[in-house]
Motif scaffolding. Structure first.
Motif, PDB file in Angstrom:
ATOM      1  N   GLU A 133       0.814  -1.223   0.000  1.00 49.09           N
ATOM      2  CA  GLU A 133       0.000   0.000   0.000  1.00 49.09           C
ATOM      3  C   GLU A 133       0.849   1.275   0.000  1.00 49.09           C
ATOM      4  O   GLU A 133       0.327   2.370  -0.179  1.00 49.09           O
ATOM      5  CB  GLU A 133      -0.962  -0.008   1.198  1.00 49.09           C
ATOM      6  CG  GLU A 133      -0.319   0.242   2.556  1.00 49.09           C
ATOM      7  CD  GLU A 133       0.394  -0.978   3.160  1.00 49.09           C
ATOM      8  OE1 GLU A 133       0.755  -0.905   4.347  1.00 49.09           O
ATOM      9  OE2 GLU A 133       0.605  -1.994   2.456  1.00 49.09           O
ATOM     10  N   ASN A 134       2.172   1.142   0.191  1.00 46.32           N
ATOM     11  CA  ASN A 134       3.013   2.339   0.225  1.00 46.32           C
ATOM     12  C   ASN A 134       3.570   2.727  -1.143  1.00 46.32           C
ATOM     13  O   ASN A 134       4.184   3.769  -1.284  1.00 46.32           O
ATOM     14  CB  ASN A 134       4.179   2.131   1.210  1.00 46.32           C
ATOM     15  CG  ASN A 134       3.635   1.826   2.603  1.00 46.32           C
ATOM     16  OD1 ASN A 134       2.744   2.515   3.081  1.00 46.32           O
ATOM     17  ND2 ASN A 134       4.134   0.769   3.218  1.00 46.32           N
ATOM     18  N   PRO A 136       3.061   4.234  -4.594  1.00 45.33           N
ATOM     19  CA  PRO A 136       1.978   5.046  -5.178  1.00 45.33           C
ATOM     20  C   PRO A 136       1.316   4.330  -6.353  1.00 45.33           C
ATOM     21  O   PRO A 136       1.930   3.489  -7.004  1.00 45.33           O
ATOM     22  CB  PRO A 136       2.688   6.316  -5.645  1.00 45.33           C
ATOM     23  CG  PRO A 136       4.134   6.056  -5.562  1.00 45.33           C
ATOM     24  CD  PRO A 136       4.356   4.915  -4.633  1.00 45.33           C
ATOM     25  N   ARG A 137       0.069   4.690  -6.580  1.00 46.61           N
ATOM     26  CA  ARG A 137      -0.690   4.003  -7.613  1.00 46.61           C
ATOM     27  C   ARG A 137      -1.660   4.994  -8.245  1.00 46.61           C
ATOM     28  O   ARG A 137      -2.329   5.744  -7.554  1.00 46.61           O
ATOM     29  CB  ARG A 137      -1.434   2.853  -6.941  1.00 46.61           C
ATOM     30  CG  ARG A 137      -2.258   2.028  -7.890  1.00 46.61           C
ATOM     31  CD  ARG A 137      -2.850   0.836  -7.157  1.00 46.61           C
ATOM     32  NE  ARG A 137      -3.881   0.240  -7.987  1.00 46.61           N
ATOM     33  CZ  ARG A 137      -4.780  -0.615  -7.563  1.00 46.61           C
ATOM     34  NH1 ARG A 137      -4.775  -1.007  -6.299  1.00 46.61           N
ATOM     35  NH2 ARG A 137      -5.680  -1.090  -8.382  1.00 46.61           N
ATOM     36  N   SER A 177      -1.631  -5.167   5.441  1.00 44.74           N
ATOM     37  CA  SER A 177      -1.258  -4.381   4.265  1.00 44.74           C
ATOM     38  C   SER A 177      -2.442  -4.258   3.301  1.00 44.74           C
ATOM     39  O   SER A 177      -2.733  -3.180   2.769  1.00 44.74           O
ATOM     40  CB  SER A 177      -0.073  -5.056   3.565  1.00 44.74           C
ATOM     41  OG  SER A 177       0.109  -4.534   2.270  1.00 44.74           O
ATOM     42  N   ALA A 180      -5.103  -1.981   4.753  1.00 42.89           N
ATOM     43  CA  ALA A 180      -4.668  -0.572   4.672  1.00 42.89           C
ATOM     44  C   ALA A 180      -4.919  -0.018   3.270  1.00 42.89           C
ATOM     45  O   ALA A 180      -5.418   1.103   3.115  1.00 42.89           O
ATOM     46  CB  ALA A 180      -3.193  -0.454   5.039  1.00 42.89           C
ATOM     47  N   GLU A 181      -4.606  -0.810   2.238  1.00 39.39           N
ATOM     48  CA  GLU A 181      -4.852  -0.317   0.875  1.00 39.39           C
ATOM     49  C   GLU A 181      -6.350  -0.211   0.599  1.00 39.39           C
ATOM     50  O   GLU A 181      -6.807   0.737  -0.042  1.00 39.39           O
ATOM     51  CB  GLU A 181      -4.176  -1.207  -0.174  1.00 39.39           C
ATOM     52  CG  GLU A 181      -4.298  -0.575  -1.560  1.00 39.39           C
ATOM     53  CD  GLU A 181      -3.555  -1.295  -2.678  1.00 39.39           C
ATOM     54  OE1 GLU A 181      -3.645  -0.809  -3.826  1.00 39.39           O
ATOM     55  OE2 GLU A 181      -2.895  -2.318  -2.425  1.00 39.39           O
ATOM     56  N   GLN A 183      -8.590   0.541   2.686  1.00 41.36           N
ATOM     57  CA  GLN A 183      -9.062   1.764   3.338  1.00 41.36           C
ATOM     58  C   GLN A 183      -8.715   3.013   2.524  1.00 41.36           C
ATOM     59  O   GLN A 183      -9.542   3.905   2.370  1.00 41.36           O
ATOM     60  CB  GLN A 183      -8.508   1.848   4.770  1.00 41.36           C
ATOM     61  CG  GLN A 183      -9.523   1.235   5.714  1.00 41.36           C
ATOM     62  CD  GLN A 183      -8.947   0.736   7.029  1.00 41.36           C
ATOM     63  OE1 GLN A 183      -7.738   0.547   7.179  1.00 41.36           O
ATOM     64  NE2 GLN A 183      -9.822   0.519   7.989  1.00 41.36           N
ATOM     65  N   GLN A 184      -7.506   3.024   1.963  1.00 43.54           N
ATOM     66  CA  GLN A 184      -7.134   4.145   1.081  1.00 43.54           C
ATOM     67  C   GLN A 184      -8.114   4.243  -0.090  1.00 43.54           C
ATOM     68  O   GLN A 184      -8.556   5.323  -0.469  1.00 43.54           O
ATOM     69  CB  GLN A 184      -5.725   3.938   0.490  1.00 43.54           C
ATOM     70  CG  GLN A 184      -4.573   4.018   1.482  1.00 43.54           C
ATOM     71  CD  GLN A 184      -3.243   3.590   0.830  1.00 43.54           C
ATOM     72  OE1 GLN A 184      -3.170   3.341  -0.378  1.00 43.54           O
ATOM     73  NE2 GLN A 184      -2.187   3.498   1.633  1.00 43.54           N
ATOM     74  N   LEU A 185      -8.450   3.080  -0.665  1.00 42.17           N
ATOM     75  CA  LEU A 185      -9.345   3.077  -1.826  1.00 42.17           C
ATOM     76  C   LEU A 185     -10.755   3.507  -1.424  1.00 42.17           C
ATOM     77  O   LEU A 185     -11.428   4.223  -2.163  1.00 42.17           O
ATOM     78  CB  LEU A 185      -9.345   1.684  -2.477  1.00 42.17           C
ATOM     79  CG  LEU A 185      -7.998   1.305  -3.136  1.00 42.17           C
ATOM     80  CD1 LEU A 185      -7.925  -0.188  -3.415  1.00 42.17           C
ATOM     81  CD2 LEU A 185      -7.765   2.105  -4.421  1.00 42.17           C
ATOM     82  N   GLU A 187     -11.456   5.625   0.857  1.00 46.44           N
ATOM     83  CA  GLU A 187     -11.410   7.089   0.990  1.00 46.44           C
ATOM     84  C   GLU A 187     -11.453   7.777  -0.365  1.00 46.44           C
ATOM     85  O   GLU A 187     -11.898   8.916  -0.472  1.00 46.44           O
ATOM     86  CB  GLU A 187     -10.147   7.508   1.773  1.00 46.44           C
ATOM     87  CG  GLU A 187     -10.314   7.302   3.278  1.00 46.44           C
ATOM     88  CD  GLU A 187      -8.984   7.127   4.000  1.00 46.44           C
ATOM     89  OE1 GLU A 187      -7.944   7.615   3.492  1.00 46.44           O
ATOM     90  OE2 GLU A 187      -8.984   6.478   5.075  1.00 46.44           O
ATOM     91  N   GLN A 188     -10.982   7.078  -1.398  1.00 44.00           N
ATOM     92  CA  GLN A 188     -11.040   7.653  -2.753  1.00 44.00           C
ATOM     93  C   GLN A 188     -12.414   7.457  -3.403  1.00 44.00           C
ATOM     94  O   GLN A 188     -12.602   7.785  -4.570  1.00 44.00           O
ATOM     95  CB  GLN A 188      -9.971   7.005  -3.649  1.00 44.00           C
ATOM     96  CG  GLN A 188      -8.539   7.309  -3.237  1.00 44.00           C
ATOM     97  CD  GLN A 188      -7.539   6.395  -3.955  1.00 44.00           C
ATOM     98  OE1 GLN A 188      -7.827   5.836  -5.012  1.00 44.00           O
ATOM     99  NE2 GLN A 188      -6.360   6.247  -3.373  1.00 44.00           N
TER     100      GLN A 188
END
Length: 441
Positions: A133-134, A136-137, A177, A180-181, A183-185, A187-188
């Motif tokens: 998840e660290n 960038p994508r 991991s 965590a990714e 959760q990032q998605l 939020e997007q």
């Protein structure tokens, strides 16, 4: 410090490859490289190639040759780069760099070296990298959808498949991991997450000593994403524990993508999938019992070396009996470097095609009937596109995965990337039609 060159990515191949493209774009953007969607205008074009079967390689080669003819500076990445690095460097003087499937994370370094005049060959013989998840994508799918890779590589050695040779052995990410990714998605604004790897049901074996898909699904149940879909689920890995996790975790869609490849034990044995042979019927019946609402997709290979008419009849009966919602059929493609390439009794091309057509013809009325059963229902639909000339919306219900299954054509108005209730009014073999039901909204 001069201006940085602009870079375009030409993406070929599967969604596992797509994630690699997205990480390369993310890394380049983070380092300040301008990204250009038009290949004609970019200084460099990264061609992320596919090498799964002959037809995919031909498409990759066509793209490379076309760009070379237009004097483009090409960076070749992906499975074909891993597979044919020396040949590609020899054949394509326009290729300024070649980047393996376990090396794309160094794309910024590769570009810097190329800019300094070097012809770069960055291909690890044994790919071992997996992004977390660290890294960038930069997502290239519609805004509501994202693919999430839970593992890379594969430990099986099916006789027809070159992938383990090109992507290495399985390496899983930790549950933390992946969450965590996710959760990032979330939020997007992602509404649908598609979990992928070579064999998603084997997730975690290398890391935890046993499969951990059930635990992963329960952990993802806590993430605020309404739909989570699992791709590439081997039926043997759909244990009671996994099925229970699917049943008890509301955002896990009961959509099962089972790459069965064949039904006959002899063919499965020569495909080097004997672990599957004895259990097909029983497993599918058990899944249907445990998940009565499950939508089932599968893929088959016809014309594998040694497949007789009798073997093929077995497959036809199997498909007739189980009534899958979606079936993909591929004709066998002999791949150099795989065991099936050297098998005797290769099936003639015209018989392969004929079998493919017969299987598709058998499946069509089944698919039509399954779609027909949706008429009158109120289903959630993720809206993905709008036809600008008609205002008609296009999306998918949980029955349909992106790219491979059908679409839902919707009347009414809704935001792109939102999930809305749609009353299904009609159906055809592949797609559904309906209108937004505001009474429920």
């Amino acid at each position: 410090m001069g201006n940085k060159p602009t870079i375009a990515v030409s993406h070929l191949g599967c969604e596992k490859n797509r994630i690699d493209s997205e990480h390369m774009l993310g890394l380049l953007a983070q380092s300040g490289y301008p990204i250009d969607n038009t290949e004609e205008l970019a200084d460099y074009v990264i061609v992320n190639t596919c090498s799964f079967i002959e037809s995919a390689r031909q498409e990759s080669v066509r793209t490379l040759v076309e760009l070379a003819e237009n004097q483009k500076k090409i960076i070749i990445s992906g499975c074909m780069a891993q597979h044919f690095q020396e040949e590609l460097l020899a054949e394509l003087p326009e290729a300024v760099a070649i980047v393996g499937t376990g090396d794309y994370q160094n794309i910024v370094d590769v570009i810097q070296r190329v800019e300094a005049g070097e012809r770069v060959k960055a291909v690890s013989a044994q790919p071992t990298f997996i992004a977390d998840e660290n890294i960038p994508r930069y997502r290239t799918t519609t805004e509501g959808v994202a693919y999430l890779r839970v593992a890379e590589g594969c430990d099986y050695r099916c006789a027809f498949c070159i992938i383990p040779h090109l992507r290495g052995n399985q390496r899983s990410r930790s549950i933390e991991s992946i969450v965590a990714e996710a959760q990032q998605l979330a939020e997007q604004g992602v509404k649908e997450l598609i979990l992928i790897s070579q064999i998603t049901t084997n997730y975690g074996v290398d890391l935890y000593g046993e499969p951990k898909l059930a635990e992963l699904l329960r952990a993802l149940g806590k993430v605020d994403i309404p739909w989570i879909r699992i791709h590439y689920a081997y039926p043997t890995g759909l244990t009671d524990k996994v099925i229970e996790a699917m049943r008890e975790t509301p955002n896990i869609l009961p959509y099962l993508d089972l790459p069965l490849q064949h039904s006959h034990p002899d063919i499965l044995k020569s495909m080097n999938r004997p672990w599957q042979g004895k259990v097909n019927d029983e497993i599918i019946d058990r899944i249907k019992l445990a998940l009565p609402s499950a939508v089932m997709r599968t893929t088959f290979i016809v014309g594998f070396p040694g497949e007789t008419e009798e073997h093929f009849q077995h497959l036809l009966q199997f498909v007739e009996k189980h009534e899958f919602d979606h079936v993909g059929v591929f004709t066998f493609s002999p791949e150099e470097g795989t065991k099936a390439y050297d098998l005797e009794n290769q099936v003639p091309e015209d018989i392969k095609e004929e079998r493919r057509n017969r299987l598709m013809e058998l499946q069509q009325p089944i698919a039509a009937r399954k779609n027909e059963a949706e008429v009158g229902k109120l289903v959630p639909v993720l809206i993905e596109q709008e036809n600008p000339s008609t205002g008609e919306l296009i999306g998918r219900s949980p029955r349909f995965a992106p790219e491979v299954d059908g679409l839902v054509y919707v009347e009414g108005s809704a935001d792109l990337g939102s999930i809305v209730p749609v009353r299904i009014t009609s159906a055809d073999v592949y797609d559904l039609y309906g209108e937004i039901d505001i009474r429920k909204a």
